[in-house]
Design an enzyme around this catalytic site. Structure first.
Site, short mmCIF file in Angstrom:
data_model
loop_
_atom_site.label_atom_id
_atom_site.label_comp_id
_atom_site.label_asym_id
_atom_site.label_seq_id
_atom_site.Cartn_x
_atom_site.Cartn_y
_atom_site.Cartn_z
N ASP A 1 6.86 1.71 -7.26
CA ASP A 1 8.15 1.77 -6.57
C ASP A 1 8.48 0.35 -6.08
O ASP A 1 7.57 -0.42 -5.73
CB ASP A 1 8.05 2.73 -5.39
CG ASP A 1 9.38 2.97 -4.71
OD1 ASP A 1 9.98 4.04 -4.94
OD2 ASP A 1 9.83 2.11 -3.91
N HIS B 1 9.68 -0.63 -3.40
CA HIS B 1 9.36 -0.84 -1.98
C HIS B 1 7.87 -0.59 -1.75
O HIS B 1 7.31 0.35 -2.34
CB HIS B 1 10.19 0.10 -1.09
CG HIS B 1 11.66 -0.07 -1.28
ND1 HIS B 1 12.42 0.82 -2.02
CD2 HIS B 1 12.51 -1.03 -0.87
CE1 HIS B 1 13.68 0.41 -2.04
NE2 HIS B 1 13.76 -0.72 -1.36
N HIS C 1 6.39 6.24 1.84
CA HIS C 1 6.60 5.58 3.14
C HIS C 1 6.09 6.42 4.32
O HIS C 1 5.92 5.89 5.42
CB HIS C 1 8.09 5.29 3.38
CG HIS C 1 8.66 4.27 2.44
ND1 HIS C 1 8.11 3.02 2.25
CD2 HIS C 1 9.76 4.32 1.64
CE1 HIS C 1 8.83 2.34 1.36
NE2 HIS C 1 9.83 3.11 0.97
N ASP D 1 13.07 2.35 -8.83
CA ASP D 1 14.08 1.50 -8.20
C ASP D 1 13.83 0.01 -8.43
O ASP D 1 14.57 -0.84 -7.93
CB ASP D 1 14.24 1.81 -6.71
CG ASP D 1 12.91 2.08 -6.02
OD1 ASP D 1 11.85 1.88 -6.64
OD2 ASP D 1 12.94 2.50 -4.85
#
Lengths: 153, 341
Positions: free
Chosen positions: B160, B162, B125, B247
């Site tokens: 991931d 996200h 991120h 995740d």
């Protein structure tokens, strides 16, 4: 002041409630609309106590608190407040919302609902003050004795 | 097969704040998964190396690096509502970034067939100029940028849950990097639409595959076959860097996909076959916050890197997501054919 809504960053903190109250006061004087924007962060997937909120209920739960509690200062002032939730960091969300919504100005509290103590980097108000193309108003924390926020006028 | 294992377990001094899901217990979970799977004796320990300022500055702005350093000297503080630095965070972030560079150099020397890096804080991120979503330095991007500076072509596969907005932004217009992300949509950080296909110099080299809540691993495998494989074949990467967040596992509290450890094993196997050359794959730990799921999934990934069929949970299937994958393929086709007109 250019046409367009007064954009207010809200996150449930006392400072953001103060910011919304200030914006509502200005809206009463100018007739501008108020658009409250909440940046949905990564941790908000975890509900109270750290348990996971299902995807379907996650945003609805935030929206309910947003509507009933966080926007209450606007309603108390008799001002209609529109709500938006956007994923991302508060600064980026406010910058993109200001541009996309043609905001007249941006109003934020002096700090948000953080947990980790004072930061000196990347705070929302600092970043907005440096990068926002429209005027930015930073509303200080509520007075310790509970006095109302200074009203624009 | 020799798998290099670079871990900061027991050495990392980064804490967001007590109770934060991205904590040191995550690296211990990777250790326990590896031990339970009986992999520990088959891994070759990798020692990190210091990262130079110019290596960071290929990815991050000088102002941003100065600001992180200043916050470190201040003893830490909050960066965004999700992310903070503590005393020791900067040192740990540098160690995580340096581990990626050490892995590349060790693989170039022929010391292993692949590498798995159990590092934190995660990185995908982090943008050029902003920490966010638990990330400080973009570890995978720093390694990719080093390879690009050396004339290499890099495939970054980010599974991931996200979207890796930071990695996408950093390589948006870079013709030497193919960035592929599977992620839940809509979800944090709000980026990652299928129509985001890359800048003018890298049209088509940004591949986003947004997936609805409940998506099972069969949709990810379909995405690899229908979207990722053709893109990789056309691009011709020299290296595969994996942003290996876990995740998307069905137990993870931070999202709502329904993957299992077996799905991560399958994805690792499929990704390796896309590259088609040994000794050029590095997996970086990103997210993954349910410690048991993280232990199983990271071990399954490491085993797949070794070519060992270790699936502590069967691959998942039967959920939604396949239609979203096919829709993504159509959107990309429209975007890219439009660009050619």
């Amino acid at each position: 002041m250019r046409a367009g809504p007064i954009l207010v960053g809200v996150d449930g903190s006392a400072e953001s409630r103060e910011a919304l109250a200030w914006a509502a006061g200005l809206a009463q004087v100018t007739g501008a609309g108020v658009l409250a924007v909440h940046a949905v962060g990564l941790l908000e997937k975890l509900g109270p106590g750290g348990s996971s909120l299902p995807a379907a209920g996650h945003l609805e739960e935030i929206r309910a608190v947003f509507d009933t509690t966080w926007c209450e200062p606007g309603r108390r002032a008799g001002v209609s407040v529109e709500m938006q939730m956007r994923y991302g960091t508060p600064a980026e969300v406010m910058l993109s919302a200001a541009e996309q919504e043609g905001a007249a100005m941006v109003v934020v509290g002096s700090r948000g609902a953080g947990r980790a103590g004072p930061g000196i980097l990347g705070s929302t108000s600092n970043r907005l003050a440096r990068s926002c193309p429209v005027p930015v108003v930073i509303v200080p924390a509520p007075h310790p004795d509970g006095a109302e926020a200074t009203q624009p006028g | 097969m020799v798998i290099l294992f670079g871990s900061l377990s027991g050495q990392d001094r980064h804490s967001n704040w007590p109770g934060h899901p991205e904590g040191p217990g995550r690296l211990a979970a990777v250790d326990s998964g590896m031990a339970a799977a009986g992999l520990a004796d088959h891994l070759s320990p990798l020692t990190g190396r210091p990262v130079r300022r110019e290596e960071l500055a290929r990815v991050h702005s000088e102002d941003y690096l100065d600001a992180l350093l200043a916050l470190d000297r201040f003893g830490g503080g909050e960066l965004d509502p999700d992310t903070a630095m503590s005393e020791g965070s900067w040192e740990t972030a540098l160690a995580a970034a340096g581990m990626g560079l050490a892995a590349i150099e060790a693989l170039e020397r022929g010391e292993g067939d692949a590498a798995f890096l159990a590092v934190r804080p995660p990185g995908h991120h982090a943008t050029a100029s902003q920490a966010m979503g638990f990330c400080l330095l973009n570890n995978v991007a720093i390694s990719a940028a080093a390879l690009v500076a050396d004339g290499q072509r890099v495939l970054i596969l980010d599974w991931d849950v996200h979207h890796g907005n930071g990695t996408q932004e950093i390589f948006w217009d870079d013709p030497a990097v193919l960035y592929v992300s599977t992620h839940q949509w809509p979800a944090y950080p709000g980026t990652g639409r299928a129509a985001e296909v890359g800048g003018p110099a890298a049209r088509g080299l940004n591949v986003n595959i947004p997936l609805p809540p409940g998506t099972t691993g069969d949709a990810a495998r379909l995405a690899m076959e229908k979207i990722v494989a053709p893109a990789v074949e056309s691009f011709g990467p020299d290296w595969l860097l994996i942003s290996a967040g876990f995740d998307a596992h069905r137990r993870d509290p931070m999202a709502d996909l329904d993957w299992t450890a077996g799905d991560f094993a399958d994805l690792t196997r499929d990704a390796g076959s896309l590259l088609g050359r040994p000794g050029r794959t590095v997996a970086f730990l990103e997210g993954g916050y349910d410690l048991e799921a993280l232990a199983l999934s990271s071990a399954a990934t490491m085993a797949a890197l070794m070519g060992v069929a270790y699936r502590p949970e069967a691959p998942s299937s039967g959920g939604p997501g396949r239609e979203a994958v096919l829709a993504t393929a159509r959107i990309r086709e429209r975007q890219l054919s439009g660009a050619e007109q």
